[in-house]
Motif scaffolding. Structure first.
Motif, PDB file in Angstrom:
ATOM      1  N   LYS A 116       0.816  -1.219   0.000  1.00 40.52           N
ATOM      2  CA  LYS A 116       0.000   0.000   0.000  1.00 40.52           C
ATOM      3  C   LYS A 116       0.852   1.272   0.000  1.00 40.52           C
ATOM      4  O   LYS A 116       0.313   2.382   0.042  1.00 40.52           O
ATOM      5  N   ARG A 117       2.176   1.128   0.010  1.00 41.19           N
ATOM      6  CA  ARG A 117       3.122   2.261   0.058  1.00 41.19           C
ATOM      7  C   ARG A 117       2.946   3.100   1.313  1.00 41.19           C
ATOM      8  O   ARG A 117       3.257   4.287   1.326  1.00 41.19           O
ATOM      9  N   ARG A 118       2.477   2.495   2.385  1.00 43.07           N
ATOM     10  CA  ARG A 118       2.244   3.231   3.630  1.00 43.07           C
ATOM     11  C   ARG A 118       3.430   3.061   4.575  1.00 43.07           C
ATOM     12  O   ARG A 118       3.958   1.961   4.729  1.00 43.07           O
ATOM     13  N   VAL A 119       3.799   4.167   5.214  1.00 41.99           N
ATOM     14  CA  VAL A 119       4.878   4.169   6.198  1.00 41.99           C
ATOM     15  C   VAL A 119       4.330   4.787   7.478  1.00 41.99           C
ATOM     16  O   VAL A 119       3.681   5.836   7.441  1.00 41.99           O
ATOM     17  N   VAL A 120       4.583   4.118   8.602  1.00 40.41           N
ATOM     18  CA  VAL A 120       4.198   4.630   9.916  1.00 40.41           C
ATOM     19  C   VAL A 120       5.473   5.066  10.621  1.00 40.41           C
ATOM     20  O   VAL A 120       6.490   4.351  10.606  1.00 40.41           O
ATOM     21  N   MET A 121       5.409   6.249  11.227  1.00 40.26           N
ATOM     22  CA  MET A 121       6.582   6.799  11.892  1.00 40.26           C
ATOM     23  C   MET A 121       6.234   7.329  13.267  1.00 40.26           C
ATOM     24  O   MET A 121       5.196   7.967  13.445  1.00 40.26           O
ATOM     25  N   GLU A 122       7.124   7.078  14.224  1.00 39.70           N
ATOM     26  CA  GLU A 122       7.047   7.758  15.508  1.00 39.70           C
ATOM     27  C   GLU A 122       7.572   9.161  15.267  1.00 39.70           C
ATOM     28  O   GLU A 122       8.580   9.347  14.571  1.00 39.70           O
ATOM     29  N   THR A 123       6.859  10.155  15.817  1.00 41.30           N
ATOM     30  CA  THR A 123       7.278  11.545  15.643  1.00 41.30           C
ATOM     31  C   THR A 123       7.502  12.162  17.010  1.00 41.30           C
ATOM     32  O   THR A 123       6.797  11.834  17.973  1.00 41.30           O
ATOM     33  N   ARG A 124       8.490  13.029  17.102  1.00 40.91           N
ATOM     34  CA  ARG A 124       8.777  13.672  18.391  1.00 40.91           C
ATOM     35  C   ARG A 124       9.532  14.981  18.178  1.00 40.91           C
ATOM     36  O   ARG A 124      10.276  15.133  17.208  1.00 40.91           O
ATOM     37  N   CYS A 125       9.303  15.897  19.110  1.00 43.92           N
ATOM     38  CA  CYS A 125      10.069  17.135  19.162  1.00 43.92           C
ATOM     39  C   CYS A 125      10.644  17.252  20.562  1.00 43.92           C
ATOM     40  O   CYS A 125       9.943  16.974  21.556  1.00 43.92           O
ATOM     41  N   LEU A 126      11.893  17.671  20.634  1.00 43.20           N
ATOM     42  CA  LEU A 126      12.575  17.806  21.913  1.00 43.20           C
ATOM     43  C   LEU A 126      13.187  19.189  22.046  1.00 43.20           C
ATOM     44  O   LEU A 126      13.636  19.776  21.054  1.00 43.20           O
ATOM     45  N   VAL A 127      13.222  19.682  23.276  1.00 43.42           N
ATOM     46  CA  VAL A 127      13.937  20.903  23.629  1.00 43.42           C
ATOM     47  C   VAL A 127      14.839  20.531  24.801  1.00 43.42           C
ATOM     48  O   VAL A 127      14.352  20.033  25.829  1.00 43.42           O
ATOM     49  N   ASN A 128      16.136  20.727  24.642  1.00 48.74           N
ATOM     50  CA  ASN A 128      17.096  20.352  25.691  1.00 48.74           C
ATOM     51  C   ASN A 128      16.901  18.905  26.136  1.00 48.74           C
ATOM     52  O   ASN A 128      16.872  18.602  27.333  1.00 48.74           O
ATOM     53  N   ASN A 129      16.760  18.008  25.180  1.00 47.46           N
ATOM     54  CA  ASN A 129      16.579  16.566  25.417  1.00 47.46           C
ATOM     55  C   ASN A 129      15.295  16.204  26.142  1.00 47.46           C
ATOM     56  O   ASN A 129      15.123  15.066  26.571  1.00 47.46           O
ATOM     57  N   LYS A 130      14.371  17.149  26.279  1.00 50.55           N
ATOM     58  CA  LYS A 130      13.072  16.887  26.911  1.00 50.55           C
ATOM     59  C   LYS A 130      12.007  16.847  25.819  1.00 50.55           C
ATOM     60  O   LYS A 130      11.918  17.770  25.000  1.00 50.55           O
ATOM     61  N   LYS A 131      11.194  15.786  25.824  1.00 47.43           N
ATOM     62  CA  LYS A 131      10.137  15.680  24.820  1.00 47.43           C
ATOM     63  C   LYS A 131       9.071  16.741  25.073  1.00 47.43           C
ATOM     64  O   LYS A 131       8.534  16.835  26.168  1.00 47.43           O
ATOM     65  N   VAL A 132       8.796  17.532  24.038  1.00 47.21           N
ATOM     66  CA  VAL A 132       7.748  18.552  24.123  1.00 47.21           C
ATOM     67  C   VAL A 132       6.539  18.159  23.281  1.00 47.21           C
ATOM     68  O   VAL A 132       5.451  18.698  23.454  1.00 47.21           O
ATOM     69  N   LEU A 133       6.730  17.213  22.359  1.00 44.19           N
ATOM     70  CA  LEU A 133       5.652  16.735  21.494  1.00 44.19           C
ATOM     71  C   LEU A 133       5.978  15.300  21.102  1.00 44.19           C
ATOM     72  O   LEU A 133       7.127  14.995  20.774  1.00 44.19           O
ATOM     73  N   ILE A 134       4.965  14.433  21.155  1.00 48.57           N
ATOM     74  CA  ILE A 134       5.125  13.065  20.666  1.00 48.57           C
ATOM     75  C   ILE A 134       3.911  12.719  19.811  1.00 48.57           C
ATOM     76  O   ILE A 134       2.851  13.332  19.944  1.00 48.57           O
ATOM     77  N   GLY A 135       4.075  11.744  18.945  1.00 47.86           N
ATOM     78  CA  GLY A 135       2.951  11.325  18.122  1.00 47.86           C
ATOM     79  C   GLY A 135       3.342  10.254  17.135  1.00 47.86           C
ATOM     80  O   GLY A 135       4.428   9.658  17.234  1.00 47.86           O
ATOM     81  N   GLU A 136       2.438  10.021  16.200  1.00 52.10           N
ATOM     82  CA  GLU A 136       2.655   9.025  15.161  1.00 52.10           C
ATOM     83  C   GLU A 136       2.082   9.544  13.857  1.00 52.10           C
ATOM     84  O   GLU A 136       0.983  10.098  13.839  1.00 52.10           O
ATOM     85  N   ALA A 137       2.829   9.363  12.781  1.00 53.61           N
ATOM     86  CA  ALA A 137       2.385   9.790  11.454  1.00 53.61           C
ATOM     87  C   ALA A 137       2.255   8.574  10.552  1.00 53.61           C
ATOM     88  O   ALA A 137       3.041   7.631  10.644  1.00 53.61           O
ATOM     89  N   THR A 138       1.261   8.630   9.677  1.00 52.98           N
ATOM     90  CA  THR A 138       1.105   7.643   8.613  1.00 52.98           C
ATOM     91  C   THR A 138       1.125   8.404   7.292  1.00 52.98           C
ATOM     92  O   THR A 138       0.405   9.394   7.137  1.00 52.98           O
ATOM     93  N   VAL A 139       1.978   7.943   6.378  1.00 51.66           N
ATOM     94  CA  VAL A 139       2.126   8.640   5.106  1.00 51.66           C
ATOM     95  C   VAL A 139       2.103   7.645   3.956  1.00 51.66           C
ATOM     96  O   VAL A 139       2.377   6.452   4.135  1.00 51.66           O
ATOM     97  N   LEU A 140       1.803   8.172   2.790  1.00 58.67           N
ATOM     98  CA  LEU A 140       1.910   7.433   1.533  1.00 58.67           C
ATOM     99  C   LEU A 140       3.246   7.850   0.926  1.00 58.67           C
ATOM    100  O   LEU A 140       3.451   9.026   0.603  1.00 58.67           O
ATOM    101  N   ALA A 141       4.152   6.887   0.810  1.00 61.85           N
ATOM    102  CA  ALA A 141       5.509   7.198   0.345  1.00 61.85           C
ATOM    103  C   ALA A 141       5.581   7.141  -1.175  1.00 61.85           C
ATOM    104  O   ALA A 141       4.872   6.360  -1.813  1.00 61.85           O
ATOM    105  N   PRO A 142       6.449   7.948  -1.759  1.00 64.81           N
ATOM    106  CA  PRO A 142       6.667   7.864  -3.200  1.00 64.81           C
ATOM    107  C   PRO A 142       7.325   6.532  -3.567  1.00 64.81           C
ATOM    108  O   PRO A 142       7.951   5.890  -2.726  1.00 64.81           O
TER     109      PRO A 142
END
Length: 147
Positions: A116-142
């Motif tokens: 299905k060309r689908r990719v699932v990814m863990e997503t995160r943003c950090l500031v000073n090694n502290k997680k400020v945002l976490i989540g999961e993305a699903t995309v259709l890859a080329p």
């Protein structure tokens, strides 16, 4: 300031579990002002120092979706990159991002459905090694099959 990250495309045929890509960006007052203008979200917690001092954040913070947008940049520019179609994204905001913070936005491949060309990814943003945002993305890859 934005890191000079590799740009381009990684096709579904070349994506592997555990691949990670990232970018670093300092969130500036100008970024916050521009995001407020584009999104029309002019909540004073983002724009008014005096107002923001009296909130639970005790100071101005960046829009959460501005931070989440950095995840979109990694996905759209690096992994998978150009030609990717976003199908979904979950977000959990863990801590505020303040003007002047250096944000590290990362995506990590956790699942691949080649058929299905689908990719699932863990997503995160950090500031000073502290997680400020976490989540999961699903995309259709080329795919090279559709070049």
């Amino acid at each position: 300031m934005l890191d000079n990250a590799p740009r381009g495309t990684i096709c579904i045929e070349d994506i592997e579990i555990g691949m990670v890509r990232s970018l670093r960006k300092v969130v500036t007052d100008r970024d916050i002002e521009l995001f407020a203008e584009v999104s029309t979200d002019r909540n004073p917690v983002h724009l008014d120092d005096e107002y923001a001092q009296d909130t639970i954040f005790e100071g101005r913070i960046a829009h959460g979706m501005l931070t989440a947008g950095l995840i979109s940049a990694v996905i759209g520019e690096q992994l998978p990159g150009h030609g990717t179609v976003y199908l979904g994204q979950t977000l959990k905001f863990m801590a505020p991002v303040r003007p002047g913070d250096m944000v590290l936005a990362e995506v990590e491949v956790t699942g691949i459905d080649h058929a299905k060309r689908r990719v699932v990814m863990e997503t995160r943003c950090l500031v000073n090694n502290k997680k400020v945002l976490i989540g999961e993305a699903t995309v259709l890859a080329p795919s090279r099959k559709f070049d």
